[in-house]
Scaffold this motif. Structure first.
Motif, PDB file in Angstrom:
ATOM      1  N   UNK A  29       0.805  -1.212   0.000  1.00 30.86           N
ATOM      2  CA  UNK A  29       0.000   0.000   0.000  1.00 30.86           C
ATOM      3  C   UNK A  29       0.843   1.270   0.000  1.00 30.86           C
ATOM      4  N   UNK A  30       2.002   1.235   0.678  1.00 34.24           N
ATOM      5  CA  UNK A  30       2.854   2.423   0.720  1.00 34.24           C
ATOM      6  C   UNK A  30       3.424   2.712  -0.668  1.00 34.24           C
ATOM      7  N   UNK A  31       3.929   1.678  -1.310  1.00 40.90           N
ATOM      8  CA  UNK A  31       4.461   1.843  -2.666  1.00 40.90           C
ATOM      9  C   UNK A  31       3.357   2.271  -3.621  1.00 40.90           C
ATOM     10  N   UNK A  32       2.201   1.658  -3.502  1.00 40.58           N
ATOM     11  CA  UNK A  32       1.051   1.965  -4.349  1.00 40.58           C
ATOM     12  C   UNK A  32       0.667   3.437  -4.222  1.00 40.58           C
ATOM     13  N   UNK A  42      10.484   5.750 -10.331  1.00 36.29           N
ATOM     14  CA  UNK A  42       9.145   5.166 -10.458  1.00 36.29           C
ATOM     15  C   UNK A  42       9.234   3.826 -11.171  1.00 36.29           C
ATOM     16  N   UNK A  43      10.079   3.744 -12.180  1.00 39.48           N
ATOM     17  CA  UNK A  43      10.257   2.496 -12.920  1.00 39.48           C
ATOM     18  C   UNK A  43      10.797   1.393 -12.015  1.00 39.48           C
ATOM     19  N   UNK A  44      11.679   1.741 -11.085  1.00 36.71           N
ATOM     20  CA  UNK A  44      12.191   0.752 -10.130  1.00 36.71           C
ATOM     21  C   UNK A  44      11.070   0.242  -9.232  1.00 36.71           C
ATOM     22  N   UNK A  45      10.146   1.127  -8.866  1.00 36.89           N
ATOM     23  CA  UNK A  45       9.028   0.725  -8.008  1.00 36.89           C
ATOM     24  C   UNK A  45       8.057  -0.184  -8.756  1.00 36.89           C
ATOM     25  N   UNK A  46       7.734   0.182  -9.979  1.00 37.98           N
ATOM     26  CA  UNK A  46       6.764  -0.617 -10.738  1.00 37.98           C
ATOM     27  C   UNK A  46       7.405  -1.883 -11.308  1.00 37.98           C
ATOM     28  N   UNK A  51       0.904   6.660  -6.808  1.00 35.82           N
ATOM     29  CA  UNK A  51      -0.334   7.373  -7.142  1.00 35.82           C
ATOM     30  C   UNK A  51      -0.203   8.865  -6.859  1.00 35.82           C
ATOM     31  N   UNK A  52       0.346   9.217  -5.696  1.00 34.34           N
ATOM     32  CA  UNK A  52       0.534  10.637  -5.389  1.00 34.34           C
ATOM     33  C   UNK A  52       1.589  11.255  -6.301  1.00 34.34           C
ATOM     34  N   UNK A  53       2.625  10.491  -6.613  1.00 35.06           N
ATOM     35  CA  UNK A  53       3.661  10.998  -7.516  1.00 35.06           C
ATOM     36  C   UNK A  53       3.065  11.362  -8.866  1.00 35.06           C
ATOM     37  N   UNK A  54       2.256  10.470  -9.434  1.00 31.64           N
ATOM     38  CA  UNK A  54       1.635  10.733 -10.728  1.00 31.64           C
ATOM     39  C   UNK A  54       0.623  11.882 -10.627  1.00 31.64           C
ATOM     40  N   UNK A  55      -0.087  11.945  -9.523  1.00 38.80           N
ATOM     41  CA  UNK A  55      -1.059  13.030  -9.323  1.00 38.80           C
ATOM     42  C   UNK A  55      -0.359  14.380  -9.378  1.00 38.80           C
ATOM     43  N   UNK A  56       0.767  14.492  -8.696  1.00 40.27           N
ATOM     44  CA  UNK A  56       1.488  15.768  -8.654  1.00 40.27           C
ATOM     45  C   UNK A  56       2.214  16.031  -9.968  1.00 40.27           C
ATOM     46  N   UNK A  57       2.744  14.978 -10.579  1.00 40.10           N
ATOM     47  CA  UNK A  57       3.412  15.146 -11.866  1.00 40.10           C
ATOM     48  C   UNK A  57       2.445  15.579 -12.957  1.00 40.10           C
TER      49      UNK A  57
END
Length: 230
Positions: free
Chosen positions: A143-146, A211-215, A150-156
């Motif tokens: 959930x933390x990574x998720x 982000x790519x490392x996370x996904x 999500x917040x990263x993309x929202x702000x980007x």
């Protein structure tokens, strides 16, 4: 009796015309998103936002929306909720722009945004959850990574100027560590979690590469949970 029947017929007709028209479902062009809403302008807004989100996902190596995501524009959601993604069901519910305008937190981290910019950013956030839903998780929950993604993309998805205002209002002048991005912080203060997410991401040499490392499963912000035996 005849007059009574006429009155009943009038009542039925009045009742039927008083009901809102059933929302039609529109498939957005060139993106796997379908929108159910009564207002064509809302449909256009959601579809335009979905296209922007898809381009952003491609730039930052998020999984493409391979299956159709159903977005239902609704009038009621649980208290404090502007939108929600139903995990594993390819479905998002989002408040209508007018209702979200009345219920959004103007004192929160995103409070400075215009109503339109905030609405679109919320849709990007939920579509990110739909994208990240396909990413394997080696723990009980990611959930933390998720939520980080999500917040990263929202702000980007915001304008560069809005991103800078968001950063400035966060008032974070230290190097944010991964340990600060906890599940506890997420539940106690989602806005602060969002602010620390952006500060942490902005401190990476390449935001999209991280982000790519996370996904891609190279990095996780979550940890294995260990149950303590009684």
């Amino acid at each position: 009796m005849r007059n009574c029947r006429i009155l009943i017929l009038r009542f039925i007709l009045a009742f039927l015309f008083a009901q809102p028209a059933a929302a039609e479902t529109t498939l957005c062009k060139n993106v796997n998103v379908a929108v159910s809403a009564n207002d064509k302008k809302i449909v256009e807004t959601v579809c335009d936002t979905a296209h922007r989100a898809a381009r952003l996902f491609s730039q930052c190596h998020l999984p493409a929306l391979a299956e159709t995501i159903q977005i239902d524009v609704v009038s009621v959601l649980p208290d404090g909720c502007n939108a929600q993604y139903h995990c594993g069901k390819n479905r998002i519910e989002v408040l209508s722009p007018e209702i979200m305008r009345r219920h959004r937190n103007k004192d929160g981290a995103f409070g400075f945004l215009t109503d339109d910019a905030f609405y679109q950013s919320v849709i990007v956030h939920e579509l990110t959850h739909a994208s990240f839903d396909k990413v394997p998780c080696p723990f009980n929950t990611c959930i933390v990574t998720d939520e980080y993604v999500a917040y990263a993309m929202q702000i980007m998805s915001l304008s560069v100027d809005a991103q800078e205002v968001f950063r400035a209002k966060s008032d974070l002048d230290h190097q944010v560590s991964r340990d600060e991005l906890s599940e506890i912080l997420l539940f106690l203060s989602p806005d602060r979690f969002a602010q620390k997410t952006w500060a942490h991401l902005s401190q990476r040499p390449d935001a999209c590469a991280f982000i790519h490392k996370l996904t891609g499963g190279a990095v996780y912000l979550d940890h294995e949970r260990f149950d303590i035996a009684e």
